[in-house]
Design a protein around this motif. Structure first.
Motif, PDB file in Angstrom:
ATOM      1  N   ASP A 181       0.858  -1.174   0.000  1.00  0.00           N
ATOM      2  CA  ASP A 181       0.000   0.000   0.000  1.00  0.00           C
ATOM      3  C   ASP A 181       0.903   1.236   0.000  1.00  0.00           C
ATOM      4  O   ASP A 181       2.128   1.144   0.197  1.00  0.00           O
ATOM      5  N   VAL A 237       0.040  -0.457  -4.560  1.00  0.00           N
ATOM      6  CA  VAL A 237      -1.403  -0.337  -4.778  1.00  0.00           C
ATOM      7  C   VAL A 237      -1.943   0.730  -3.836  1.00  0.00           C
ATOM      8  O   VAL A 237      -1.449   0.897  -2.720  1.00  0.00           O
ATOM      9  N   SER A 238      -2.951   1.455  -4.287  1.00  0.00           N
ATOM     10  CA  SER A 238      -3.496   2.531  -3.459  1.00  0.00           C
ATOM     11  C   SER A 238      -4.914   2.847  -3.908  1.00  0.00           C
ATOM     12  O   SER A 238      -5.285   2.603  -5.066  1.00  0.00           O
ATOM     13  N   HIS A 280     -11.891  -0.573  -0.344  1.00  0.00           N
ATOM     14  CA  HIS A 280     -10.569  -0.720  -0.952  1.00  0.00           C
ATOM     15  C   HIS A 280     -10.413  -2.089  -1.606  1.00  0.00           C
ATOM     16  O   HIS A 280      -9.306  -2.573  -1.770  1.00  0.00           O
ATOM     17  N   LYS A 283      -7.782  -3.199  -4.260  1.00  0.00           N
ATOM     18  CA  LYS A 283      -6.409  -3.548  -3.898  1.00  0.00           C
ATOM     19  C   LYS A 283      -6.252  -5.062  -3.776  1.00  0.00           C
ATOM     20  O   LYS A 283      -5.230  -5.626  -4.184  1.00  0.00           O
ATOM     21  N   ASP A 309      -6.618  -2.843   4.910  1.00  0.00           N
ATOM     22  CA  ASP A 309      -5.541  -3.715   4.434  1.00  0.00           C
ATOM     23  C   ASP A 309      -5.465  -5.036   5.184  1.00  0.00           C
ATOM     24  O   ASP A 309      -5.230  -6.088   4.578  1.00  0.00           O
TER      25      ASP A 309
END
Length: 425
Positions: A181, A237-238, A280, A283, A309
């Motif tokens: 990330d 990745v973001s 998210h 991701k 995450d």
């Protein structure tokens, strides 16, 4: 968890779900019609011509290459300058989000002695996939380089606007790769505080953004590996939009963090994009794609506790088992026990049954020590990471730097006023 299983969600076929679907289609259609109207006006006025190719970093191996980028009407203006103030940064951010893409443009992409065609979509993005068959057919005349990076070239169909496009070389014998990330993983973003996050996004640039303590040396050590090959690929990745790509590239370069392909999110209104993209999850989908794309590699996953995450990476551990070498979650508030910590710890317990090591870490040093124990990095790099962590900790925060700058400006103004008030002889 399916959409209808989430608290507060509407089951398919219910009137809230139908209303939402119709609203989405209305917004998408309206956006498409508005874009088409602007394109017709640009064509009449001679505007909207391709003048810049944003060639993002791609990747390749012996099985093929994947390259992507965007066709723009103008090159992004501005950039991180030492003397830029908040107003300069705000204008630069506006220019990024106000950028004009150019759809339907025919392109040529050249790599390793071969050439493929591509066309920009209605938001200006292009993708070029060079298949293994195409690469193998020219391998005798254009063998792959042993360097970590090669260059492709993208241009308009007539050969103009030729632009180099960096391509990461992923080797099957690399052993492991890294998926990381960005926000609050390698740079301070304060995504848990929306006011601070907005200030960082709109009022700061790549020179004024602060990296996480020890991030540069940690990622250098991971790329180098315990084998000192320096060939362990890093992918970023973001959830940030593609409009911030150049800012993130500048930040990575200025802070000596290893380069890697960056995967961001499009803020368009297409189905599957802004309106349809929840949380998210993209991701995790990108991580899945990379893990499946390079089956010979194991993977180190890095994220933070401020976003989802831990949940996403725990799902990756469940799906891929020992293909995941380790999971590291940076603690965004290491000085306190918070609900975020409890949530991450819950996913760590869930992952415990998969035999994938998962750690909530206070800083880069904790990650490095654990990674060295797994044989991922050379223990001899620990002192360098320790020194950088200590050095980064004493760097002023953005708030402290802004306060010092404001104080200096006030002092200069007071001094100038005092000089002006002095009687002249």
């Amino acid at each position: 968890m399916h959409r209808s299983d989430r608290p507060g969600s509407s089951p398919p076929g219910s009137w809230p779900a139908v209303l939402r679907e119709r609203l989405e289609h209305f917004v998408i259609d309206a956006d498409d019609q508005l874009d088409a109207a602007w394109r017709r006006l640009d064509a009449r006025l001679g505007r909207g011509q391709p003048r810049h190719l944003a060639a993002y970093r791609g990747y390749a191996d012996e099985r093929g290459a994947e390259l992507f980028g965007r066709v723009m009407a103008e090159k992004p203006q501005g950039g991180p300058q030492e003397g830029d103030d908040w107003w300069d940064n705000l204008l630069d951010t506006y220019r990024r989000f106000e950028s004009d893409e150019v759809p339907g443009i025919a392109l040529k992409v050249r790599f390793r002695g071969t050439e493929v065609d591509a066309v920009s979509d209605h938001e200006g993005y292009y993708t070029a996939v060079i298949s293994p068959a195409v690469i193998s057919s020219v391998a005798s005349t254009a063998p792959a380089s042993d360097a970590l990076w090669e260059n492709a070239t993208v241009s308009l169909a007539d050969g103009t606007l030729a632009t180099p496009q960096p391509v990461l070389q992923v080797r099957a014998d690399a052993g492991f790769g890294i998926i990381s990330d960005i926000d609050d993983t390698i740079l301070h973003s304060s995504v848990t505080d929306w006011k601070t996050a907005a200030q960082l996004t709109f009022l700061h640039n790549a020179r004024t953004r602060k990296p996480l303590e020890g991030a540069a040396k940690l990622y250098q050590a991971l790329q180098e590996g315990a084998d000192h090959s320096g060939r362990h690929p890093i992918f970023y990745v973001s959830s940030s939009p593609w409009n911030l790509y150049d800012l993130l590239e500048d930040f990575i370069e200025l802070n000596a963090i290893p380069f890697g392909p960056i995967f961001l999110r499009d803020l368009g209104t297409d189905t599957g994009k802004f309106i349809k993209t929840e949380g998210h999850g993209h991701k995790l989908q990108r991580a899945r794609t990379l893990i499946q794309r390079f089956p010979a590699l194991r993977w180190v996953l890095l994220g933070d506790s401020g976003q989802a995450d831990a949940e996403l990476y725990a799902e990756a551990a469940r799906e891929f088992g020992d293909r995941i070498a380790a999971i590291y979650i940076r603690d965004v508030d290491p000085g306190a026990d918070s609900p975020l910590d409890l949530k991450v710890d819950g996913f760590i317990e869930r992952v415990a049954g998969t035999a994938v090591p998962m750690l909530r870490s206070r800083d880069s040093l904790a990650i490095a020590e654990h990674a060295a124990g797994l044989g991922l990095i050379d223990p001899a790099r620990i002192p360098q990471i320790t020194a950088e962590v200590q050095r980064d900790r004493v760097r002023p925060t953005l708030g402290e730097a802004a306060a010092d700058e404001a104080k200096s400006q006030v002092q200069e103004q007071v001094g100038a006023a005092a000089d002006a008030a002095k009687p002249r002889r």
